[in-house]
Design a protein around this motif. Structure first.
Motif, PDB file in Angstrom:
ATOM      1  N   PHE A 177       0.316  -6.354 -12.618  1.00 42.70           N
ATOM      2  CA  PHE A 177       1.140  -5.985 -11.457  1.00 42.70           C
ATOM      3  C   PHE A 177       0.287  -5.285 -10.416  1.00 42.70           C
ATOM      4  O   PHE A 177      -0.829  -4.835 -10.698  1.00 42.70           O
ATOM      5  CB  PHE A 177       2.347  -5.136 -11.884  1.00 42.70           C
ATOM      6  CG  PHE A 177       2.046  -3.672 -12.116  1.00 42.70           C
ATOM      7  CD1 PHE A 177       2.089  -2.755 -11.074  1.00 42.70           C
ATOM      8  CD2 PHE A 177       1.726  -3.195 -13.381  1.00 42.70           C
ATOM      9  CE1 PHE A 177       1.815  -1.412 -11.287  1.00 42.70           C
ATOM     10  CE2 PHE A 177       1.451  -1.855 -13.611  1.00 42.70           C
ATOM     11  CZ  PHE A 177       1.499  -0.965 -12.555  1.00 42.70           C
ATOM     12  N   TYR A 178       0.794  -5.242  -9.188  1.00 39.60           N
ATOM     13  CA  TYR A 178       0.043  -4.643  -8.085  1.00 39.60           C
ATOM     14  C   TYR A 178       1.011  -4.051  -7.076  1.00 39.60           C
ATOM     15  O   TYR A 178       2.182  -4.438  -7.027  1.00 39.60           O
ATOM     16  CB  TYR A 178      -0.858  -5.697  -7.401  1.00 39.60           C
ATOM     17  CG  TYR A 178      -0.115  -6.945  -6.994  1.00 39.60           C
ATOM     18  CD1 TYR A 178       0.066  -7.993  -7.900  1.00 39.60           C
ATOM     19  CD2 TYR A 178       0.445  -7.079  -5.719  1.00 39.60           C
ATOM     20  CE1 TYR A 178       0.770  -9.134  -7.552  1.00 39.60           C
ATOM     21  CE2 TYR A 178       1.151  -8.223  -5.364  1.00 39.60           C
ATOM     22  CZ  TYR A 178       1.308  -9.238  -6.286  1.00 39.60           C
ATOM     23  OH  TYR A 178       2.021 -10.369  -5.950  1.00 39.60           O
ATOM     24  N   THR A 179       0.508  -3.126  -6.300  1.00 42.29           N
ATOM     25  CA  THR A 179       1.307  -2.582  -5.194  1.00 42.29           C
ATOM     26  C   THR A 179       0.354  -2.433  -4.019  1.00 42.29           C
ATOM     27  O   THR A 179      -0.838  -2.206  -4.224  1.00 42.29           O
ATOM     28  CB  THR A 179       1.861  -1.178  -5.511  1.00 42.29           C
ATOM     29  OG1 THR A 179       0.764  -0.262  -5.561  1.00 42.29           O
ATOM     30  CG2 THR A 179       2.584  -1.118  -6.835  1.00 42.29           C
ATOM     31  N   GLY A 180       0.872  -2.532  -2.821  1.00 39.44           N
ATOM     32  CA  GLY A 180      -0.005  -2.290  -1.682  1.00 39.44           C
ATOM     33  C   GLY A 180       0.432  -3.023  -0.429  1.00 39.44           C
ATOM     34  O   GLY A 180       1.396  -3.779  -0.430  1.00 39.44           O
ATOM     35  N   PRO A 181      -0.294  -2.761   0.664  1.00 43.12           N
ATOM     36  CA  PRO A 181       0.076  -3.352   1.945  1.00 43.12           C
ATOM     37  C   PRO A 181      -0.381  -4.799   2.086  1.00 43.12           C
ATOM     38  O   PRO A 181      -1.434  -5.169   1.572  1.00 43.12           O
ATOM     39  CB  PRO A 181      -0.664  -2.461   2.955  1.00 43.12           C
ATOM     40  CG  PRO A 181      -1.836  -1.947   2.210  1.00 43.12           C
ATOM     41  CD  PRO A 181      -1.435  -1.844   0.771  1.00 43.12           C
ATOM     42  N   MET A 182       0.437  -5.596   2.757  1.00 42.27           N
ATOM     43  CA  MET A 182       0.123  -6.985   3.092  1.00 42.27           C
ATOM     44  C   MET A 182       0.264  -7.115   4.611  1.00 42.27           C
ATOM     45  O   MET A 182       0.967  -6.313   5.236  1.00 42.27           O
ATOM     46  CB  MET A 182       1.110  -7.957   2.412  1.00 42.27           C
ATOM     47  CG  MET A 182       1.277  -7.735   0.916  1.00 42.27           C
ATOM     48  SD  MET A 182      -0.222  -8.152   0.009  1.00 42.27           S
ATOM     49  CE  MET A 182       0.041  -7.256  -1.531  1.00 42.27           C
ATOM     50  N   PHE A 183      -0.364  -8.121   5.170  1.00 45.90           N
ATOM     51  CA  PHE A 183      -0.401  -8.217   6.637  1.00 45.90           C
ATOM     52  C   PHE A 183      -0.059  -9.634   7.100  1.00 45.90           C
ATOM     53  O   PHE A 183      -0.688 -10.596   6.655  1.00 45.90           O
ATOM     54  CB  PHE A 183      -1.804  -7.859   7.140  1.00 45.90           C
ATOM     55  CG  PHE A 183      -2.235  -6.476   6.704  1.00 45.90           C
ATOM     56  CD1 PHE A 183      -2.056  -5.387   7.540  1.00 45.90           C
ATOM     57  CD2 PHE A 183      -2.785  -6.272   5.444  1.00 45.90           C
ATOM     58  CE1 PHE A 183      -2.440  -4.108   7.128  1.00 45.90           C
ATOM     59  CE2 PHE A 183      -3.166  -5.012   5.024  1.00 45.90           C
ATOM     60  CZ  PHE A 183      -2.993  -3.926   5.867  1.00 45.90           C
TER      61      PHE A 183
END
Ligand code: HAM
Length: 431
Positions: free
Chosen positions: A105-111
């Motif tokens: 799993f991962y979390t974070g900003p996307m653009f």
């Protein structure tokens, strides 16, 4: 005018960051139960990664990537999504093992440089999960169940689950062909965007929100049979597993998703509390992605990603329901100090309490006592400690428990220990 944040990019302010973190923490708890481990990949990747995976003809790759050449002339971009990067990392580091499911799993900003609107940002946050190593429909169902479980953990009960099957790569190709044939005489009736989609990515016509296109499609589509027997069987099994968990869903033959890598099951959870951008999370199976990225082994894979900004829109009115999500922690102790000597003493006590994990704040503005007490009240301090010349002379420190208004005089030697005990009791009364 002073410099502002970029269009479509928002600041997550202190009064929102509690909810932001709460969402992530809830998701982490559920991921642990399902055996998913965290992976953190870079925000910058080679542009080719997303062209190969998401697809050259998709809106994301054609119009929405923040791609540029760096000082070394490399063609790189800010990641528009997480799946391709996680697959890249899994291949690069050999994370896929035979007869084993790799769960990440991962979390974070996307653009994505989309046109900003409510719930659609250019920098947005995702929490996603990817599982590699099985073509079994059980994995599709497990991924959907995991997504469903996380939404329940947030207290979101009214999300609608839509599912569809795109079949294998061959099925998809057959579907494209049939759809093209069916729509060829009607092309002029489609909206301008869909006229282009008809040429470059005809499946995307299916999820056009334009009512005119919807009408053309309804008349032509009904339910086109393009799935092979095996694909139908795969899909029916997924549905069966979901039903056995009492997860309700609706089949949506128009659900195709905006990324090209999907095969077989695709799904989306939507919420009525959102506007036009109503998808809270979405995902599906992507059995051909490893191959498209150069893997010699074929790897069954499935995953999803949730939009944290959209979750925040749904959960915003309810932070009272989630005290951890409040984001404005009350100080355990407010120290009101009068005069320079007292200020010095207060500064020392503040530091010693913080070492014991007690949150403390004190006045920085030499305010009169009444005003300092007002500040303590406003901040919702659990206890207030008053230190003036008298307290220093008599070597007693005055502590007031705000909830009961009870006052205690404490000897300096017992101070830290007594405060820890009282604060721990008082925290129990906080909701
Ligand atoms: P996606 O549907 O593009 O899928 O994005 C997943 C979720 O991210 C959406 O349902 C939405 O909540 C949120 N989202 C997407 N774009 C925006 C935006 N511009 N502003 C705010 N929120 C947004 C994927 O990204 C796939 N990688 C999901 C996946 C994982 N499929 C398999 N594994």
């Amino acid at each position: 005018m002073a410099i502002q944040s970029l269009k479509g990019m928002r600041d997550i302010l202190p009064n929102e960051s509690g909810l932001f973190n709460h969402i992530e923490e809830c998701a982490r708890r559920v991921f642990a139960v399902y055996g998913f481990r965290e992976i953190v990949t870079p925000i910058l990747e080679e542009t080719a990664l997303f062209k190969k995976s998401i697809g050259e003809s998709t809106d994301i790759v054609q119009k929405e990537m923040y791609a540029f050449h760096d000082r070394g002339g490399r063609d790189i971009c800010l990641r528009p999504e997480g799946t391709a990067a996680v697959v890249r990392a899994a291949m690069q580091h050999g994370l896929v093992e035979e007869n084993n499911i790799t769960k990440l799993f991962y979390t974070g900003p996307m653009f994505r440089a989309e046109r900003p609107q409510a719930g659609r940002l250019r920098q947005f946050y995702q929490i996603g999960a990817e599982a590699f190593g099985s073509g079994d429909p059980l994995l599709d169902a497990e991924i959907i169940a995991l997504n469903h479980h996380i939404l329940l953990e947030f207290g979101i009960e009214g999300a609608h689950l839509k599912i569809n099957s795109l079949g294998t790569g061959d099925d998809k190709e057959r579907f494209r062909k049939i759809l093209r044939e069916k729509l060829s005489g009607k092309k002029k009736e489609l909206c301008e965007v869909c006229q282009q989609r008809f040429e470059v990515n005809v499946l995307r016509v299916l999820d056009c929100k334009n009512a005119v296109c919807g009408k053309v499609l309804k008349a032509e589509m009904i339910r086109i049979d393009f799935l092979s027997k095996e694909s139908v069987s795969h899909f029916k099994k997924v549905e069966g597993y979901l039903s056995s968990l009492d997860i309700s869903f609706a089949e949506d033959p128009y659900l195709v998703r905006g990324l090209d890598y999907y095969t077989h099951t695709v799904f989306e959870f939507t919420s009525d509390s959102l506007g036009a951008q109503d998808a809270v999370s979405a995902g599906g199976r992507y059995d051909n992605l490893f191959g498209a990225m150069g893997s010699r082994e074929s790897v069954g894979a499935c995953g999803f990603a949730m939009g944290v900004d959209r979750l925040m829109m749904i959960l915003r009115p309810g932070p009272e329901r989630n005290p951890e999500a409040r984001g404005d922690p009350r100080p355990d102790v407010f120290i009101a100090a009068l005069g320079e000597r007292a200020k010095n003493r207060a500064f020392y006590l503040q530091s010693s309490l913080r070492m014991k994990k007690i949150s403390v704040s004190m006045d920085f503005f030499d305010k009169p006592l009444k005003k300092q007490l007002k500040t303590a009240n406003k901040a919702g301090a659990l206890t207030t400690c008053i230190i003036g010349e008298n307290e220093i002379e008599s070597k007693r420190i005055l502590l007031k428990i705000m909830r009961t208004e009870k006052q205690l005089e404490i000897a300096p030697d017992d101070f830290a220990e007594t405060v820890v005990k009282i604060v721990n009791e008082e925290r129990g009364f906080c909701v």
